[in-house]
Design a protein around this motif. Structure first.
Motif, short mmCIF file in Angstrom:
data_model
loop_
_atom_site.label_atom_id
_atom_site.label_comp_id
_atom_site.label_asym_id
_atom_site.label_seq_id
_atom_site.Cartn_x
_atom_site.Cartn_y
_atom_site.Cartn_z
N SER A 1 63.13 38.66 -39.69
CA SER A 1 63.13 37.43 -38.88
C SER A 1 63.54 37.73 -37.45
N ARG A 2 64.58 38.59 -37.31
CA ARG A 2 65.04 38.92 -35.95
C ARG A 2 63.94 39.68 -35.19
N ALA A 3 63.27 40.58 -35.91
CA ALA A 3 62.22 41.38 -35.26
C ALA A 3 61.09 40.47 -34.78
N TRP A 4 60.76 39.49 -35.60
CA TRP A 4 59.67 38.60 -35.20
C TRP A 4 60.07 37.75 -33.99
N GLU A 5 61.37 37.29 -34.00
CA GLU A 5 61.88 36.53 -32.84
C GLU A 5 61.79 37.38 -31.56
N VAL A 6 62.25 38.64 -31.68
CA VAL A 6 62.25 39.53 -30.51
C VAL A 6 60.80 39.74 -30.04
N THR A 7 59.89 39.96 -30.98
CA THR A 7 58.48 40.17 -30.63
C THR A 7 57.95 38.97 -29.85
N ARG A 8 58.25 37.77 -30.37
CA ARG A 8 57.73 36.57 -29.70
C ARG A 8 58.35 36.41 -28.32
N GLU A 9 59.66 36.71 -28.20
CA GLU A 9 60.33 36.56 -26.90
C GLU A 9 59.72 37.55 -25.88
N LEU A 10 59.50 38.79 -26.33
CA LEU A 10 58.92 39.78 -25.40
C LEU A 10 57.53 39.32 -24.94
N ARG A 11 56.74 38.80 -25.87
CA ARG A 11 55.39 38.33 -25.48
C ARG A 11 55.51 37.15 -24.50
N ARG A 12 56.46 36.24 -24.78
CA ARG A 12 56.64 35.09 -23.87
C ARG A 12 56.95 35.57 -22.47
N GLN A 13 57.65 36.68 -22.38
CA GLN A 13 58.03 37.21 -21.06
C GLN A 13 56.90 38.05 -20.45
N GLY A 14 55.80 38.15 -21.15
CA GLY A 14 54.62 38.81 -20.56
C GLY A 14 54.34 40.20 -21.08
N TRP A 15 55.16 40.73 -21.99
CA TRP A 15 54.96 42.10 -22.45
C TRP A 15 54.02 42.16 -23.64
N THR A 16 53.35 43.29 -23.78
CA THR A 16 52.46 43.48 -24.92
C THR A 16 53.30 44.07 -26.04
N CYS A 17 53.38 43.34 -27.13
CA CYS A 17 54.33 43.70 -28.16
C CYS A 17 53.71 43.51 -29.54
N PHE A 18 54.07 44.36 -30.47
CA PHE A 18 53.40 44.35 -31.76
C PHE A 18 54.38 44.70 -32.86
N MET A 19 54.24 44.05 -34.02
CA MET A 19 55.03 44.48 -35.19
C MET A 19 54.15 44.46 -36.43
N GLU A 20 54.50 45.31 -37.38
CA GLU A 20 53.75 45.39 -38.63
C GLU A 20 54.47 44.48 -39.62
N PHE A 21 53.86 43.34 -39.99
CA PHE A 21 54.56 42.38 -40.83
C PHE A 21 54.93 42.95 -42.20
N SER A 22 54.05 43.76 -42.75
CA SER A 22 54.35 44.21 -44.11
C SER A 22 55.40 45.33 -44.12
N GLY A 23 55.91 45.68 -42.97
CA GLY A 23 57.04 46.61 -42.91
C GLY A 23 56.66 48.02 -43.34
N GLY A 24 57.36 48.50 -44.37
CA GLY A 24 57.16 49.89 -44.77
C GLY A 24 58.31 50.71 -44.25
N SER A 25 58.27 51.98 -44.50
CA SER A 25 59.39 52.85 -44.12
C SER A 25 59.44 53.02 -42.60
N LEU A 26 60.58 53.49 -42.11
CA LEU A 26 60.71 53.78 -40.68
C LEU A 26 59.61 54.75 -40.25
N LYS A 27 59.38 55.74 -41.13
CA LYS A 27 58.40 56.78 -40.79
C LYS A 27 57.00 56.17 -40.63
N SER A 28 56.62 55.28 -41.57
CA SER A 28 55.24 54.76 -41.50
C SER A 28 55.09 53.81 -40.30
N GLN A 29 56.18 53.05 -39.96
CA GLN A 29 56.07 52.17 -38.79
C GLN A 29 56.02 52.99 -37.50
N MET A 30 56.75 54.11 -37.48
CA MET A 30 56.72 54.99 -36.30
C MET A 30 55.32 55.60 -36.15
#
Ligand code: AMP
Length: 436
Positions: free
Chosen positions: A341-370
């Motif tokens: 939830s926090r990650a999605w909030e941060v993603t939305r806030e960054l986009r609102r401020q004009g930045w291109t931001c992306f998150m993988e909703f289905s998550g997965g390990s740190l390694k796979s998201q990296m």
């Protein structure tokens, strides 16, 4: 049960996301350069009445005779998917009485065209063109200016191309030349291919377009329009060449260059690239002074061109276009349900401020998201795990040099601002007003 296999119609294709940066680069460059020369964009419909093209392009052309996608609509009216856009632009010019403002009207367009042509490399049945038209001036400098604009556009994308020019005469001198040409062609008629024999009757200039080997020896003996231009056309062509020289543009006069459309008069030109293979034409254009009248408007002089985008994409280097890829400023990696939830909030806030931001909703390990962040060439990764939630401090990693440090959300935004400007202006107020 028969297996379902639905694929694209022959001669059409999907342009997949990997190729889009090339298209965006070309389209953006066209818009910038054309507007620098005072052109405004116009968008005309893909569907037009068949009569527009029959009148505007000419019934004896290959386009109208063989290549149009024409159908009757529900009311029984004959409709055609546009095979080119000049006729549509001039129709719009007449329909909206743009001539009332006086002077030159400078319009450009960009979009798909449809021609049922023989399939081959670089030739599609749905293809894309960008083109520009100057309506309302017969001045030869207009031609040099427009040609200079296309050459700059092409060169700005690192494409090497040559310019070929010719004069095809006008209503004064061409009829007598065409009679002579018909007469001369008739001497070789039995030896010519069926296409040439048909063209000899309907559109003799097009005989010069023939690619059949056995016809070439006869075509080489036919009289050239250059030797039959009236004084005004010859003078006009000399002046065009003078202006091209003034602009420092190299060109080749090709006396057998003709254009496929009936409405061209005087200057015709083509831009070719040796790197394209047999379909080497990148752009074509010319003067079409009579078209507005043919379409029911006032007598108006005009000059324009169209350039094939599919062929430009074929020539564009990978590096030129990869710079155009929208790379995310930040990928927000989240580890665990609470962090989501926090990650999605941060993603939305960054986009609102004009930045291109992306998150993988289905998550997965740190390694796979990296791995995903690396694949989409993100600049930074922000990592939000359960431990970071209470602290409000998150590790951020810069992927270019693997440097890592901790930031709060405000510090992240200040840092991003210090590295580059956001792709879009911050849009908090816009978002609020949309939500209210
Ligand atoms: P034209 O409208 O025939 O003068 O064509 C202008 C430019 O559009 C050509 O030089 C090509 O680059 C492009 N073009 C025309 N027809 C096709 C096609 N069937 N497939 C791809 N590009 C095309």
């Amino acid at each position: 049960m028969e297996e379902l296999s639905l694929t694209t119609v022959a001669g059409t294709r999907d342009i997949l996301p990997e190729e889009m940066p090339c298209w965006h680069l070309i389209e953006d460059r066209a818009r910038r350069i054309f507007s620098q020369y005072g052109f405004l964009e116009i968008r005309t419909p893909l569907l037009e009445s068949t009569e527009l093209f029959a009148r505007g392009i000419g019934g004896d052309t290959d386009i109208v005779g063989k290549e149009m996608y024409t159908f009757l609509d529900q009311s029984g009216k004959s409709i055609t998917l546009r095979p080119e856009a000049t006729a549509s632009v001039v129709r719009a010019y007449v329909q909206h009485a743009m001539y009332r403002t006086g002077g030159m009207t400078k319009l450009y367009y960009l979009g798909p065209m449809f021609r049922h042509e023989k399939k081959q490399k670089g030739r599609w049945r749905q293809f894309y063109q960008v083109g520009a038209e100057v309506i309302g001036s017969g001045h030869p400098a207009v031609e040099a200016e427009v040609i200079e604009m296309v050459m700059r556009f092409v060169a700005s994308l690192g494409i090497n191309a040559g310019l070929k020019v010719n004069s095809v005469g006008d209503r004064n001198c061409r009829p007598a030349y065409l009679d002579l040409l018909r007469h001369e062609i008739s001497r070789y008629l039995p030896q010519l291919c069926p296409d040439c024999r048909r063209r000899a009757e309907t559109n003799p200039l097009r005989v010069f377009d023939c690619k059949t080997e056995s016809c070439q020896i006869h075509i080489g003996k036919l009289p050239l329009i250059a030797d039959h231009l009236c004084g005004d056309c010859a003078d006009h062509f000399r002046r065009v060449q003078g202006y091209l020289q003034d602009a420092g543009i190299s060109y080749e006069v090709v006396p057998r260059l003709v254009r496929g459309l009936d409405y061209y008069v005087r200057t015709a030109f083509e831009i070719v690239s040796g790197e394209l293979g047999s379909q080497n034409a990148l752009a074509g254009g010319g003067r079409y002074d009579g078209l507005s009248e043919v379409l029911g408007g006032p007598a108006t002089e005009a000059f324009g061109f169209a350039i094939g985008l599919d062929r430009m994409v074929m020539l564009l280097s990978q590096e030129a276009s990869s710079a155009w890829l929208t790379k995310p400023d930040v990928v927000v990696v989240h580890l665990g349900e609470a962090a989501f939830s926090r990650a999605w909030e941060v993603t939305r806030e960054l986009r609102r401020q004009g930045w291109t931001c992306f998150m993988e909703f289905s998550g997965g390990s740190l390694k796979s998201q990296m791995r995903m962040a690396n694949r989409i060439q993100a600049s930074h990764v922000l990592i939000i795990g359960e431990n970071e939630l209470s602290k409000g401090q998150y590790p951020i990693k810069r992927l270019s040099d693997s440097q890592q440090w901790e930031v709060s959300l405000d510090e992240l935004i200040s840092y991003l601002k210090s590295t580059n400007a956001p792709a879009l202006p911050g849009s908090k107020s816009v978002e609020r007003s949309l939500l209210d």
